[in-house]
Design an enzyme around this catalytic site. Structure first.
Site, PDB file in Angstrom:
ATOM      1  N   TYR A 106       0.838  -1.197   0.000  1.00 40.44           N
ATOM      2  CA  TYR A 106       0.000   0.000   0.000  1.00 40.44           C
ATOM      3  C   TYR A 106       0.876   1.252   0.000  1.00 40.44           C
ATOM      4  CZ  TYR A 106      -4.009  -2.952   1.304  1.00 40.44           C
ATOM      5  OH  TYR A 106      -5.001  -3.912   1.347  1.00 40.44           O
ATOM      6  N   SER A 107       0.742   2.018  -1.058  1.00 47.30           N
ATOM      7  CA  SER A 107       1.554   3.227  -1.242  1.00 47.30           C
ATOM      8  C   SER A 107       3.034   2.931  -1.027  1.00 47.30           C
ATOM      9  CB  SER A 107       1.074   4.347  -0.309  1.00 47.30           C
ATOM     10  OG  SER A 107      -0.257   4.706  -0.606  1.00 47.30           O
TER      11      SER A 107
END
Length: 322
Positions: free
Chosen positions: A61-62
């Site tokens: 995630y990111s």
């Protein structure tokens, strides 16, 4: 807040799990709609104040910044033993060989990277984000077992696979004396109920906790079908999950919500919470109201007639989200 055991374990988790894909630097990874650290922290703090103790993120995630933001916020706002931190491994973290997947090399590298970003010595739940067809399941399971034995994870979980794959993994772990998965994070909501055929009965039979992702169908169930958002405009993966035939279900959610005088999100999430075998839906939030709706849904009880109204337009569809 209500609490429930995660499957057949003794671990108490809140009925709402805060999904942390929403938190991450927008210029890192593929999610330009995420909240930066300054905007993320108030939502994490509010969740803790409301009794949420379960937080789910992932290394991908990111590109790690979600773990960094969540780790710093939880350290500032709570004691480590008060929260249940879950993260995941599988996604590609860097180009080239061994940048992703579920090999022993990747798992043992990525658990250390996740712990460093989260600022903790262990995670409570370490999950495989997807099935890896290129790595023997024996290699993956033994590596995960070693992560648990090293004290870097308390439990392990799985996500988004066919029921036969999950059954194979559980049998393989038991046969070899390795740690078994205690949870399944799968794609389940009013617009996608295919998990009711095999995966949910398997989890119920085996005492596995179910923590569905996208219980609000990436927001589709919370607004008119044709209404666009910043996320829908940039979420390429999300556009593969739902079809125009789902419009009738979205309309039914609106009708039940209007009659009740509550939000659509509360109705759609209450439906998931009432389904047999569901432990804690994973709910993302980019606005305070998203979180408040999730909290309110825990105490919203739908009648049998309302449930039937929500379900009657569902039709068989292909399994998606793997």
């Amino acid at each position: 807040m209500q609490y429930v055991k995660l499957g057949s374990t003794g671990l108490d988790v809140s009925r709402i799990c805060l999904g942390c894909m929403s938190f991450g630097e927008p210029d890192r990874g593929n999610h330009q709609w995420t909240l930066d650290e300054e905007a993320s922290r108030p939502l994490i703090r509010r969740a803790l104040e409301a009794g949420v103790n379960f937080f789910d993120t992932a290394n991908v995630y990111s590109l790690g910044s979600s773990e960094e933001i969540v780790g710093r916020a939880l350290k500032d706002f709570a004691r480590r033993d008060e929260v249940v931190i879950a993260t995941k491994v599988h996604g590609t973290m860097r180009p080239g060989p061994n940048g992703g997947g579920l090999s022993r090399k990747v798992i043992l590298t990525e658990i250390d990277n996740s712990l460093r970003r989260l600022g903790t010595d262990y995670v409570d739940l370490y999950q495989i984000h997807r099935w890896d067809p290129h790595t023997p399941i024996e290699e993956t399971l033994e590596a995960l077992h070693d992560v648990v034995r090293a004290g870097k994870a308390r439990y392990i979980g799985a996500s988004s696979m066919f029921a036969w794959q999950f059954a194979k993994a559980q049998y393989t772990a038991e046969r070899n004396g390795w740690t078994r998965f205690v949870s399944m994070q799968n794609h389940y909501n009013l617009l996608n109920r295919e998990e009711e055929r095999e995966m949910l009965p398997l989890c119920a039979d085996q005492g596995v906790g179910v923590i569905p992702w996208s219980p609000l169908a990436r927001g589709r169930l919370t607004r008119p079908w044709d209404e666009a958002t910043a996320r829908t405009e940039s979420d390429v993966f999300g556009r593969t999950l739902y079809v125009d035939e789902d419009r009738a279900i979205v309309d039914a959610v609106a009708q039940v919500a209007d009659a009740r005088g509550v939000s659509r999100a509360q109705v759609a999430l209450a439906w998931v919470l009432q389904r047999p075998g569901i432990t804690a839906p994973i709910v993302g939030a980019t606005k305070p109201q998203h979180l408040e709706d999730a909290l309110a849904a825990v105490d919203l009880s739908l009648s049998p007639d309302e449930v039937e109204r929500l379900q009657k337009s569902y039709t068989v569809r292909h399994v998606v989200g793997f």
